[in-house]
Enzyme design. Structure first.
Site, PDB file in Angstrom:
ATOM      1  N   ARG A  35     -12.730  19.654  -6.232  1.00  0.00           N
ATOM      2  CA  ARG A  35     -13.352  19.385  -7.597  1.00  0.00           C
ATOM      3  C   ARG A  35     -14.953  19.140  -7.704  1.00  0.00           C
ATOM      4  O   ARG A  35     -15.542  19.423  -8.446  1.00  0.00           O
ATOM      5  CB  ARG A  35     -12.664  18.202  -8.171  1.00  0.00           C
ATOM      6  CG  ARG A  35     -12.826  17.951  -9.453  1.00  0.00           C
ATOM      7  CD  ARG A  35     -11.850  16.728 -10.087  1.00  0.00           C
ATOM      8  NE  ARG A  35     -10.504  17.087  -9.952  1.00  0.00           N
ATOM      9  CZ  ARG A  35      -9.642  17.857 -10.747  1.00  0.00           C
ATOM     10  NH1 ARG A  35     -10.370  18.351 -11.741  1.00  0.00           N
ATOM     11  NH2 ARG A  35      -8.396  18.207 -10.444  1.00  0.00           N
ATOM     12  N   ARG A  36     -15.241  18.586  -6.605  1.00  0.00           N
ATOM     13  CA  ARG A  36     -16.673  17.975  -6.540  1.00  0.00           C
ATOM     14  C   ARG A  36     -17.519  18.979  -5.742  1.00  0.00           C
ATOM     15  O   ARG A  36     -17.083  19.272  -4.905  1.00  0.00           O
ATOM     16  CB  ARG A  36     -16.691  16.625  -6.153  1.00  0.00           C
ATOM     17  CG  ARG A  36     -16.330  15.636  -6.988  1.00  0.00           C
ATOM     18  CD  ARG A  36     -16.616  14.066  -6.237  1.00  0.00           C
ATOM     19  NE  ARG A  36     -15.452  14.015  -5.372  1.00  0.00           N
ATOM     20  CZ  ARG A  36     -15.714  13.402  -4.030  1.00  0.00           C
ATOM     21  NH1 ARG A  36     -16.774  12.503  -3.827  1.00  0.00           N
ATOM     22  NH2 ARG A  36     -14.741  13.110  -3.083  1.00  0.00           N
ATOM     23  N   LYS A 109       4.364  16.227  -2.810  1.00  0.00           N
ATOM     24  CA  LYS A 109       5.492  15.617  -2.830  1.00  0.00           C
ATOM     25  C   LYS A 109       5.817  14.316  -3.824  1.00  0.00           C
ATOM     26  O   LYS A 109       5.235  13.455  -3.580  1.00  0.00           O
ATOM     27  CB  LYS A 109       5.680  14.867  -1.110  1.00  0.00           C
ATOM     28  CG  LYS A 109       5.480  15.994  -0.064  1.00  0.00           C
ATOM     29  CD  LYS A 109       5.270  15.316   1.173  1.00  0.00           C
ATOM     30  CE  LYS A 109       5.314  16.429   2.520  1.00  0.00           C
ATOM     31  NZ  LYS A 109       5.369  15.961   3.730  1.00  0.00           N
ATOM     32  N   GLY A 139       7.292  18.113   5.864  1.00  0.00           N
ATOM     33  CA  GLY A 139       7.558  17.851   7.342  1.00  0.00           C
ATOM     34  C   GLY A 139       6.848  16.612   7.694  1.00  0.00           C
ATOM     35  O   GLY A 139       6.063  16.143   6.791  1.00  0.00           O
ATOM     36  N   ALA A 143      -2.041  14.026   7.950  1.00  0.00           N
ATOM     37  CA  ALA A 143      -3.181  15.059   7.917  1.00  0.00           C
ATOM     38  C   ALA A 143      -4.055  14.738   9.044  1.00  0.00           C
ATOM     39  O   ALA A 143      -4.542  15.775   9.621  1.00  0.00           O
ATOM     40  CB  ALA A 143      -3.742  14.832   6.578  1.00  0.00           C
ATOM     41  N   LYS A 194      10.840  10.222   0.904  1.00  0.00           N
ATOM     42  CA  LYS A 194      10.212   9.377   1.981  1.00  0.00           C
ATOM     43  C   LYS A 194       9.116   8.560   1.621  1.00  0.00           C
ATOM     44  O   LYS A 194       9.017   7.444   2.429  1.00  0.00           O
ATOM     45  CB  LYS A 194      10.077  10.335   3.106  1.00  0.00           C
ATOM     46  CG  LYS A 194       8.996  11.568   2.954  1.00  0.00           C
ATOM     47  CD  LYS A 194       7.529  11.139   3.317  1.00  0.00           C
ATOM     48  CE  LYS A 194       6.501  12.234   2.564  1.00  0.00           C
ATOM     49  NZ  LYS A 194       5.073  11.744   3.098  1.00  0.00           N
ATOM     50  N   ASP A 247      10.125  13.860   8.380  1.00  0.00           N
ATOM     51  CA  ASP A 247       9.075  13.496   7.779  1.00  0.00           C
ATOM     52  C   ASP A 247       9.257  11.677   7.318  1.00  0.00           C
ATOM     53  O   ASP A 247       8.213  11.258   7.004  1.00  0.00           O
ATOM     54  CB  ASP A 247       9.064  14.125   6.344  1.00  0.00           C
ATOM     55  CG  ASP A 247       7.816  14.019   5.485  1.00  0.00           C
ATOM     56  OD1 ASP A 247       6.867  13.515   6.009  1.00  0.00           O
ATOM     57  OD2 ASP A 247       7.880  14.599   4.494  1.00  0.00           O
ATOM     58  N   THR A 251       6.243   8.918   8.255  1.00  0.00           N
ATOM     59  CA  THR A 251       5.829   8.209   7.027  1.00  0.00           C
ATOM     60  C   THR A 251       6.093   6.804   7.339  1.00  0.00           C
ATOM     61  O   THR A 251       5.200   6.007   6.788  1.00  0.00           O
ATOM     62  CB  THR A 251       6.175   8.855   5.668  1.00  0.00           C
ATOM     63  OG1 THR A 251       5.871  10.171   5.593  1.00  0.00           O
ATOM     64  CG2 THR A 251       5.404   8.279   4.708  1.00  0.00           C
ATOM     65  N   ARG A 258      -0.265   6.523   3.775  1.00  0.00           N
ATOM     66  CA  ARG A 258      -0.733   5.858   2.684  1.00  0.00           C
ATOM     67  C   ARG A 258       0.385   4.849   1.968  1.00  0.00           C
ATOM     68  O   ARG A 258       0.074   3.615   1.801  1.00  0.00           O
ATOM     69  CB  ARG A 258      -1.346   6.831   1.757  1.00  0.00           C
ATOM     70  CG  ARG A 258      -2.257   6.025   0.668  1.00  0.00           C
ATOM     71  CD  ARG A 258      -2.634   7.183  -0.324  1.00  0.00           C
ATOM     72  NE  ARG A 258      -3.408   7.767   0.421  1.00  0.00           N
ATOM     73  CZ  ARG A 258      -3.958   9.102  -0.057  1.00  0.00           C
ATOM     74  NH1 ARG A 258      -3.604   9.488  -1.274  1.00  0.00           N
ATOM     75  NH2 ARG A 258      -4.733   9.951   0.336  1.00  0.00           N
TER      76      ARG A 258
END
Length: 335
Positions: A35-36, A109, A139, A143, A194, A247, A251, A258
């Site tokens: 975007r930037r 997701k 899955g 990142a 998840k 997954d 996570t 996050r």
């Protein structure tokens, strides 16, 4: 269909950038839309996305642009790597530029607020394409680990098996292994669910609870996600695979997650705003998806006690301590 020589990835966050690197490392030409303009310029000139994956060198065959039309020109497949709740608005802008007949791929997701649609359903509706033209990727795909070349596997789900196989070839390299599946519903619900369960695990960790609590939440969280999936027509076996258990474990266990990290802040008694500030102004996907997933469960008569508890902690001021007491004191029942 021809082979996928050029792939456009729309969204230059951490997962979009990592996935673009995966495809480039599989020998494809990749154009990443940011975007930037300054982010696109840095990727193009310095081969690094310092905002999201600092220190990761990106391959020469991965270019970037802030012009969506340029990114989509001549693309054999288009990958959407924007947050689930922004997909509809972004896609409305991109629709006139999409190359006809090409495979459209969702990395998001979540379940859309209001409509309660899965991401593939949003794509089908907004882009006005048949469902078998859409694939989803799900899955244990943190990142940064992938961008660093650590081995992992994923699922590419598409109702059109041939499209899934083409994407499998375009994403397989010496550190990333792709499997195919035709259960789009199961893969999407596993990916959305998840995030919510990871918030619950993070809340428990923030309260100082240990591995027994985490394992219990993971297991029972998988059970309630699978119940919802079965009601919506998913294959129960999908939830035992990479898009389900795989997954979920990644996570719920990783500090790179996050959602788990966001939950930890809530478990320590911080407000949603404080947790968001600690998360560099980013709201974890599960914070929004817990609302739509609970509504989806209510619509289909499926009980989702963990997701509902997370929803109330996030949006109704329910305390983490009350959440823990409620879940452990639920009426006894067979597993």
């Amino acid at each position: 269909m021809t082979g996928l020589a050029k792939i456009a990835v729309l969204g230059a966050g951490s997962w979009g950038t990592a996935f673009a690197k995966v495809v480039a490392d599989a020998g494809r030409q990749v154009v990443l839309w940011a975007r930037r303009p300054e982010v696109a310029g840095a990727i193009r000139d310095r081969h690094e996305n310092a905002d999201y994956l600092p220190g990761v060198a990106l391959p020469e065959n991965l270019s970037a642009t802030s012009d969506a039309a340029a990114a989509l020109d001549g693309a054999d497949a288009v990958v959407f790597a924007v947050p689930s709740q922004t997909l509809r608005a972004n896609l409305a802008d991109w629709k006139p530029l999409l190359p006809p007949g090409r495979t459209l791929v969702s990395l998001a997701k979540g379940v859309e607020l209001g409509t309660l649609k899965r991401m593939s359903q949003v794509i089908a509706e907004v882009a006005a394409v048949p469902a078998d033209q859409i694939a989803v990727v799900s899955g244990p795909n943190l990142a940064r680990e992938i961008a660093q070349g650590e081995p992992t596997a994923t699922v590419i789900a598409c109702a059109d098996h041939e499209r899934a196989v083409e994407l499998q070839a375009a994403t397989s390299n010496d550190y990333f292994r792709s499997y195919t599946n035709t259960d789009v519903v199961g893969c999407e619900l596993g990916g959305a669910g998840k995030n919510v369960i990871a918030l619950a695990v993070g809340i428990a960790a923030g309260m100082g609870l240990g591995d027994n609590s985490r394992a219990s939440l993971i297991t029972r969280g998988l059970a309630e996600t699978a119940r919802l999936g079965a009601e919506l027509g998913a294959d129960p076996l999908t939830f035992a695979g990479l898009a389900g258990l795989g997954d979920l474990v990644a996570t719920c266990s990783s500090p790179l997650s996050r959602n788990r990290t966001f939950g930890e802040h809530l478990g320590r008694g911080e407000t949603l705003a404080q947790a968001e500030a600690a998360n560099h102004g980013q709201v974890a996907e599960g914070v929004k998806s817990c609302v739509s997933i609970c509504e989806l469960g209510e619509r289909h008569g499926v009980e989702l006690p963990i997701a509902d508890a997370v929803r109330r902690v996030c949006h109704e001021g329910y305390s983490a301590t009350a959440m823990a007491k409620e879940l452990i004191s639920r009426a006894p029942k067979p597993e």
